[in-house]
Design an enzyme around this catalytic site. Structure first.
Site, PDB file in Angstrom:
ATOM      1  N   ASN A  65      -5.137 -28.598  -8.528  1.00  0.00           N
ATOM      2  CA  ASN A  65      -5.506 -27.877  -7.309  1.00  0.00           C
ATOM      3  C   ASN A  65      -4.453 -28.200  -6.248  1.00  0.00           C
ATOM      4  O   ASN A  65      -4.652 -29.077  -5.419  1.00  0.00           O
ATOM      5  CB  ASN A  65      -6.904 -28.307  -6.862  1.00  0.00           C
ATOM      6  CG  ASN A  65      -7.372 -27.604  -5.617  1.00  0.00           C
ATOM      7  OD1 ASN A  65      -6.702 -26.722  -5.089  1.00  0.00           O
ATOM      8  ND2 ASN A  65      -8.526 -28.004  -5.131  1.00  0.00           N
ATOM      9  N   THR A 160     -10.452 -27.276 -12.246  1.00  0.00           N
ATOM     10  CA  THR A 160      -9.526 -27.967 -11.350  1.00  0.00           C
ATOM     11  C   THR A 160     -10.300 -28.962 -10.495  1.00  0.00           C
ATOM     12  O   THR A 160     -11.524 -28.852 -10.353  1.00  0.00           O
ATOM     13  CB  THR A 160      -8.748 -26.963 -10.468  1.00  0.00           C
ATOM     14  OG1 THR A 160      -7.681 -27.638  -9.807  1.00  0.00           O
ATOM     15  CG2 THR A 160      -9.633 -26.275  -9.443  1.00  0.00           C
ATOM     16  N   CYS A 161      -9.593 -29.922  -9.932  1.00  0.00           N
ATOM     17  CA  CYS A 161     -10.246 -30.891  -9.058  1.00  0.00           C
ATOM     18  C   CYS A 161     -10.523 -30.230  -7.703  1.00  0.00           C
ATOM     19  O   CYS A 161      -9.941 -29.204  -7.370  1.00  0.00           O
ATOM     20  CB  CYS A 161      -9.392 -32.143  -8.890  1.00  0.00           C
ATOM     21  SG  CYS A 161      -7.759 -31.820  -8.215  1.00  0.00           S
ATOM     22  N   ASN A 162     -11.415 -30.826  -6.939  1.00  0.00           N
ATOM     23  CA  ASN A 162     -11.710 -30.282  -5.619  1.00  0.00           C
ATOM     24  C   ASN A 162     -11.625 -31.342  -4.531  1.00  0.00           C
ATOM     25  O   ASN A 162     -12.128 -31.144  -3.443  1.00  0.00           O
ATOM     26  CB  ASN A 162     -13.074 -29.590  -5.607  1.00  0.00           C
ATOM     27  CG  ASN A 162     -14.234 -30.550  -5.729  1.00  0.00           C
ATOM     28  OD1 ASN A 162     -14.037 -31.736  -5.976  1.00  0.00           O
ATOM     29  ND2 ASN A 162     -15.434 -30.039  -5.546  1.00  0.00           N
TER      30      ASN A 162
END
Length: 179
Positions: A65, A160-162
């Protein structure tokens, strides 16, 4: 150039337009490019647990991300219903086929390893995963109930990471056409 390239992913009218790799482990391409050079943005890659990418019931594809919205940095825009409708197709080009997927969900999910947490070989396990997506109701999620998804379908999960180590942001899409 690299035998680990399995496909190309494109989401029309977005920054997502990349080769998709699959390494021996999920760490292979997390911080390296297609040529195995160190790169903090890493590559877009398929979970090493996917035995037959795009033929498995759920192919999980990871990407960082990035703040500049490269890699999977723009996926967070799918939290908006109008954006999802305007960017509803994901194209996967493999050596044999062009696969068209229809986006049906964008959810903030917990950080469990999806392929190790659900039995996608069974109808019950696949349904359990689909149900878990609907159960995640928060401000950072949107599900398009007009798109029907069943355990007979094949899906992709863009993950994806946040910014929260306890969560991931997922965009879910179902296969609607194969050329």
């Amino acid at each position: 150039r690299n035998k680990d390239v399995k496909a190309w992913i494109q989401i029309p009218n977005t920054n997502v337009n990349y080769p998709v790799l699959q390494g021996e482990t999920n760490d292979t391409y997390i911080h390296s490019d297609i040529d195995h050079n160190e790169l903090s943005a890493g590559s877009i890659f398929i979970a090493s647990e996917n035995e037959d990418p795009f033929n498995d019931f759920n192919t999980v594809i990871y990407g960082h991300n990035m703040r500049d919205e490269t890699m999977f940095g723009g996926l967070k825009s799918y939290m908006d219903e109008s954006y999802m409708k305007a960017h509803s197709q994901i194209l996967i080009y493999t050596p044999e086929h062009i696969l068209t997927y229809q986006v049906f969900a964008a959810v903030t999910y917990d950080n469990r390893h999806i392929l190790n947490s659900f039995d996608f070989e069974s109808e019950e396990g696949f349904q359990e995963y689909l149900d878990s997506l609907k159960e995640v109701r928060n401000m950072s999620s949107y599900i398009d109930s007009d798109v029907e998804v069943t355990t007979e379908d094949k899906i992709i999960t863009l993950s994806t990471c946040n910014g929260n180590s306890d969560q991931r942001f997922l965009v879910e899409a179902v296969l609607v056409n194969e050329e």
